[in-house]
Design an enzyme around this catalytic site. Structure first.
Site, mmCIF file in Angstrom:
data_model
loop_
_atom_site.group_PDB
_atom_site.id
_atom_site.type_symbol
_atom_site.label_atom_id
_atom_site.label_comp_id
_atom_site.label_asym_id
_atom_site.label_seq_id
_atom_site.Cartn_x
_atom_site.Cartn_y
_atom_site.Cartn_z
ATOM 1 N N SER A 74 19.214 94.245 44.071
ATOM 2 C CA SER A 74 19.211 93.046 43.172
ATOM 3 C C SER A 74 20.054 91.792 43.718
ATOM 4 O O SER A 74 19.795 90.590 43.151
ATOM 5 C CB SER A 74 19.930 93.268 42.185
ATOM 6 O OG SER A 74 19.533 94.190 41.135
ATOM 7 N N LYS A 77 17.409 89.131 43.738
ATOM 8 C CA LYS A 77 17.173 88.324 42.618
ATOM 9 C C LYS A 77 17.477 86.740 42.547
ATOM 10 O O LYS A 77 17.062 85.869 41.914
ATOM 11 C CB LYS A 77 17.653 88.977 41.301
ATOM 12 C CG LYS A 77 17.066 90.320 41.083
ATOM 13 C CD LYS A 77 17.903 91.221 39.964
ATOM 14 C CE LYS A 77 17.093 92.557 39.875
ATOM 15 N NZ LYS A 77 17.644 93.608 39.257
ATOM 16 N N TYR A 199 8.043 94.201 42.843
ATOM 17 C CA TYR A 199 9.552 94.024 42.545
ATOM 18 C C TYR A 199 10.074 95.261 43.364
ATOM 19 O O TYR A 199 11.381 94.893 43.731
ATOM 20 C CB TYR A 199 9.652 94.441 41.327
ATOM 21 C CG TYR A 199 10.968 94.507 40.519
ATOM 22 C CD1 TYR A 199 12.203 93.721 40.444
ATOM 23 C CD2 TYR A 199 11.576 96.027 40.352
ATOM 24 C CE1 TYR A 199 13.362 93.806 40.099
ATOM 25 C CE2 TYR A 199 13.100 96.198 39.985
ATOM 26 C CZ TYR A 199 13.502 94.966 39.958
ATOM 27 O OH TYR A 199 14.987 95.387 39.544
ATOM 28 N N TYR A 250 26.339 91.507 35.727
ATOM 29 C CA TYR A 250 25.976 91.932 34.475
ATOM 30 C C TYR A 250 27.211 92.141 33.684
ATOM 31 O O TYR A 250 27.569 91.108 33.301
ATOM 32 C CB TYR A 250 25.571 93.467 34.893
ATOM 33 C CG TYR A 250 24.594 93.658 36.243
ATOM 34 C CD1 TYR A 250 23.335 92.871 36.164
ATOM 35 C CD2 TYR A 250 24.885 94.269 37.218
ATOM 36 C CE1 TYR A 250 22.517 92.917 37.035
ATOM 37 C CE2 TYR A 250 24.131 94.246 38.378
ATOM 38 C CZ TYR A 250 22.964 93.609 38.442
ATOM 39 O OH TYR A 250 22.119 93.540 39.397
ATOM 40 N N VAL A 268 22.673 97.309 43.558
ATOM 41 C CA VAL A 268 23.309 98.729 43.534
ATOM 42 C C VAL A 268 23.106 99.390 45.056
ATOM 43 O O VAL A 268 23.644 100.289 45.211
ATOM 44 C CB VAL A 268 22.287 99.383 42.699
ATOM 45 C CG1 VAL A 268 22.674 99.252 41.245
ATOM 46 C CG2 VAL A 268 20.942 99.537 42.949
#
Ligand code: GLN
Length: 314
Positions: A74, A77, A199, A250, A268
């Protein structure tokens, strides 16, 4: 008379502070556990630890496994968001929000009562929307991302790991559910299998701490890329940093801001990138995660970095 505050990190090298942090991390027992819902990541050694600091001019300091490639997950992102914002500007916010979710990164619950509009671009649902837009804008989301990362990091061979992408695809029911659900609200333009393929390849990008700290440099240079061209306006760079601070880790974003005090984005694979606007960028990697999917040793290393150097946005 009121005393002026002590100067922040007056030394001309970050190496001593990195060396000190590495020693502290080496004696820590608590490491967390590697992500096991993606089998290709589950075998990572939680005792690996690397950390790099990149200055605005591209000077990099590092310690431990800072030159070992790992799964960026991530962290990517951040880059896809910047690439889409650069082209689409404010129009993006009709399709994805910018509020913390307070929920796990792969949660489905808010999507139904918020009409298929994800809370922010850093949870999986929001990142799927961003990748969908990048693919529509460029016809090649993963190619555009790799071109950017290669240019900023200086590594022309930076790529994604096909076996990690395959492992994610084979275990991708939850991301598929998110994408299909948003498609039912008209919030996905590309066919869902095409979007998921883009993705998963994006998530499986591999790079070192040094490369990812360098690639994040534009956010410390107020939107300016390594070649001095502009990706984002100063205001947009501020906006991306703000979303990293509030949403990048998060449902632990509040604790991360409390402990580290910097815009940061976790993945992760165990990586975390962080930005000291106007000064430097960091990337730390250690595969053991806490319950919210953030690297245990990574947060434990960024925490003393900002304490020891005084470099924080607060
Ligand atoms: N590939 C991971 C997923 O989609 C990325 C999640 C993460 O790094 N937080 O579940």
């Amino acid at each position: 008379m009121i005393q002026p505050p002590a100067p922040v990190w007056p030394a001309d090298s970050f190496q001593p502070v990195l060396d000190r942090i590495a020693i502290e991390i080496a004696v820590r027992a608590e490491r967390g556990a590697p992500a096991d819902y993606i089998p290709a990541l589950a075998c990572a050694d939680p005792h690996r630890f690397g950390m790099a600091v990149a200055e605005l001019d591209g000077t990099v300091y590092g310690v431990g496994d800072w030159q070992t490639p790992f799964s960026a997950q991530s962290l990517t992102k951040t880059f896809t968001l910047a690439l889409v914002l650069a082209q689409e500007g404010e129009a993006l916010w009709r399709y994805v929000g910018r509020e913390p979710s307070g929920n796990p990164f792969n949660s489905l619950v808010q999507l139904e009562y918020e009409d298929g509009i994800p809370r922010n671009p850093f949870i999986n649902a929001g990142a799927l929307v961003v990748t969908d837009h990048l693919h529509s804008l460029t016809g090649d989301a993963i190619g555009t991302l790799l071109e950017f990362l290669r240019a900023e990091s200086g590594n022309p061979d930076l790529g994604f790991n096909p076996s990690v992408a395959a492992s994610e695809t084979a275990n991708g029911d939850r991301n598929a559910a998110l994408a299909h659900f948003m498609a039912s609200y008209g919030n996905v333009a590309n066919p869902v299998p095409v979007l998921l393929d883009q993705y998963f390849r994006q998530c499986s990008v591999e790079a070192t701490c040094a490369e990812l700290a360098l690639a994040t440099g534009f956010l410390a240079r107020h939107g300016i890329r390594a070649d001095a061209s502009s990706l984002l306006t100063r205001s947009q760079a501020k906006q991306v940093n703000a979303i990293m601070l509030t949403c990048g880790t998060y449902d632990a974003a509040g604790d991360f801001a409390y402990r580290v005090g910097l815009p940061g984005k976790s993945g992760v694979g165990g990586g975390i990138i962080a930005v000291v606007p106007g000064r430097c960028t960091l990337c730390v990697w250690s595969p053991g995660l806490d319950a919210r999917g953030n690297s245990v040793a990574g947060v434990a290393a960024l925490d003393p970095f900002t304490t020891l150097t005084g470099l924080s946005v607060f």
